[in-house]
Design an enzyme around this catalytic site. Structure first.
Site, PDB file in Angstrom:
ATOM      1  N   ASN A  60      72.027  31.617  17.657  1.00 16.35           N
ATOM      2  CA  ASN A  60      70.892  32.530  17.835  1.00 16.35           C
ATOM      3  C   ASN A  60      69.579  31.767  17.649  1.00 16.35           C
ATOM      4  O   ASN A  60      69.490  30.838  16.846  1.00 16.35           O
ATOM      5  CB  ASN A  60      70.993  33.756  16.901  1.00 16.35           C
ATOM      6  CG  ASN A  60      71.091  33.429  15.431  1.00 16.35           C
ATOM      7  OD1 ASN A  60      71.613  32.386  15.050  1.00 16.35           O
ATOM      8  ND2 ASN A  60      70.600  34.324  14.596  1.00 16.35           N
ATOM      9  N   GLU A  62      65.591  32.699  17.115  1.00  8.01           N
ATOM     10  CA  GLU A  62      64.608  33.756  16.867  1.00  8.01           C
ATOM     11  C   GLU A  62      63.204  33.293  17.223  1.00  8.01           C
ATOM     12  O   GLU A  62      62.979  32.110  17.532  1.00  8.01           O
ATOM     13  CB  GLU A  62      64.683  34.196  15.393  1.00  8.01           C
ATOM     14  CG  GLU A  62      66.021  34.820  15.058  1.00  8.01           C
ATOM     15  CD  GLU A  62      66.114  35.304  13.620  1.00  8.01           C
ATOM     16  OE1 GLU A  62      65.249  34.933  12.780  1.00  8.01           O
ATOM     17  OE2 GLU A  62      67.048  36.060  13.332  1.00  8.01           O
ATOM     18  N   CYS A  71      70.689  36.130  21.077  1.00  9.36           N
ATOM     19  CA  CYS A  71      71.923  35.967  20.312  1.00  9.36           C
ATOM     20  C   CYS A  71      72.666  34.679  20.681  1.00  9.36           C
ATOM     21  O   CYS A  71      72.519  34.146  21.787  1.00  9.36           O
ATOM     22  CB  CYS A  71      72.860  37.136  20.580  1.00  9.36           C
ATOM     23  SG  CYS A  71      72.219  38.753  20.131  1.00  9.36           S
ATOM     24  N   GLU A  73      75.875  34.345  21.302  1.00  6.05           N
ATOM     25  CA  GLU A  73      76.845  34.521  22.385  1.00  6.05           C
ATOM     26  C   GLU A  73      76.182  34.318  23.738  1.00  6.05           C
ATOM     27  O   GLU A  73      76.741  33.707  24.647  1.00  6.05           O
ATOM     28  CB  GLU A  73      77.454  35.925  22.332  1.00  6.05           C
ATOM     29  CG  GLU A  73      78.236  36.223  21.067  1.00  6.05           C
ATOM     30  CD  GLU A  73      77.368  36.875  19.977  1.00  6.05           C
ATOM     31  OE1 GLU A  73      76.186  36.473  19.815  1.00  6.05           O
ATOM     32  OE2 GLU A  73      77.872  37.775  19.298  1.00  6.05           O
ATOM     33  N   CYS A 104      77.121  41.959  19.447  1.00  9.32           N
ATOM     34  CA  CYS A 104      76.326  43.175  19.648  1.00  9.32           C
ATOM     35  C   CYS A 104      76.595  43.750  21.044  1.00  9.32           C
ATOM     36  O   CYS A 104      77.218  43.107  21.896  1.00  9.32           O
ATOM     37  CB  CYS A 104      74.839  42.878  19.462  1.00  9.32           C
ATOM     38  SG  CYS A 104      74.047  42.071  20.871  1.00  9.32           S
ATOM     39  N   CYS A 107      75.396  41.617  24.071  1.00  6.73           N
ATOM     40  CA  CYS A 107      76.260  40.459  24.332  1.00  6.73           C
ATOM     41  C   CYS A 107      77.588  40.888  24.931  1.00  6.73           C
ATOM     42  O   CYS A 107      78.139  40.200  25.795  1.00  6.73           O
ATOM     43  CB  CYS A 107      76.475  39.655  23.058  1.00  6.73           C
ATOM     44  SG  CYS A 107      74.988  38.749  22.566  1.00  6.73           S
TER      45      CYS A 107
HETATM   46 ZN   LIG Z   1      74.228  39.833  20.765  1.00  8.64          ZN
END
Ligand SMILES: [Zn+2]
Length: 151
Positions: A60, A62, A71, A73, A104, A107
Site C-alpha cells: 500500500n 498512502e 492498496c 493488492e 477490501c 480490490c
Molecule cells: Zn484494497
C-alpha cells in the site's frame, strides 16, 4: 453472524479448508509488507499475485491527501498488467491484523477483472505471526461485475 464470524468456517480451525498454503506467494507478500508506505494509517500491507505463472508484489502507498492512497493488492495487479500478465491465478495479502485481513471491496473487484474463473483463484491472508485464512475469489466476491456485462 456472517460466514467469516462463524468459528466453524475459520480455516485455522478447519484443516480441510487450509491446505499447505502457497509458500512462495506468502513469502513475497510478507517481504512486500516491509516496503509499504503507510505513514498515516500505520496499517502496512503487502501483497503478491501469481499472474500468468509469474509472481508480482505490491504494497500500500498512502498520500497526505488521504484519498489518493492505493492498496497493496492493486499495486501488485497493476505491476503484473504492465508486465503483460493478465491471467490471475492466486493472491496472498499480509497485514499485521489478527485474524489476517481480507482484501477490501475495491480490490476484490480489481482481482475479479483478471480472474477467468474466480472459483479457481485462491486468496490467502496472512500475518507475520503465521496466522492464515484463505478463500476463493468467488467466495469473497460472489456474482462480481465483469466486462462481459458491458455492451
Ligand atoms: Zn484494497
Amino acid at each position: 453472524m456472517t460466514r467469516d464470524d462463524d468459528p466453524a468456517r475459520d480455516p485455522a480451525r478447519d484443516p480441510a479448508r487450509d491446505p499447505a498454503g502457497d509458500a512462495e506467494l506468502e513469502a513475497r507478500a510478507l517481504d512486500a509488507q516491509r516496503r509499504a508506505y503507510a505513514p498515516y494509517s500505520k496499517f502496512r500491507v503487502g501483497a503478491a499475485v501469481r499472474m500468468a505463472g509469474e509472481v508480482f508484489d505490491g504494497a500500500n502507498v498512502e498520500n497526505a491527501s488521504y484519498g489518493l492512497g492505493i492498496c497493496a493488492e492493486r499495486t501488485a495487479v497493476f505491476a503484473a498488467v504492465i508486465a503483460g500478465a493478465h491471467r490471475l491465478e492466486a493472491v496472498a495479502v499480509c497485514t499485521d491484523a489478527s485474524p489476517p485481513s481480507s482484501p477490501c471491496g475495491a480490490c476484490r473487484q480489481v482481482l475479479h477483472e483478471f480472474a477467468a474463473d474466480p472459483a479457481a483463484v485462491t486468496v490467502i491472508a496472512i500475518n507475520p505471526r503465521g496466522e492464515r485464512r484463505s478463500w476463493t475469489l468467488a467466495e469473497l466476491l460472489p456474482d462480481g461485475f465483469s466486462g462481459r456485462e458491458l455492451p
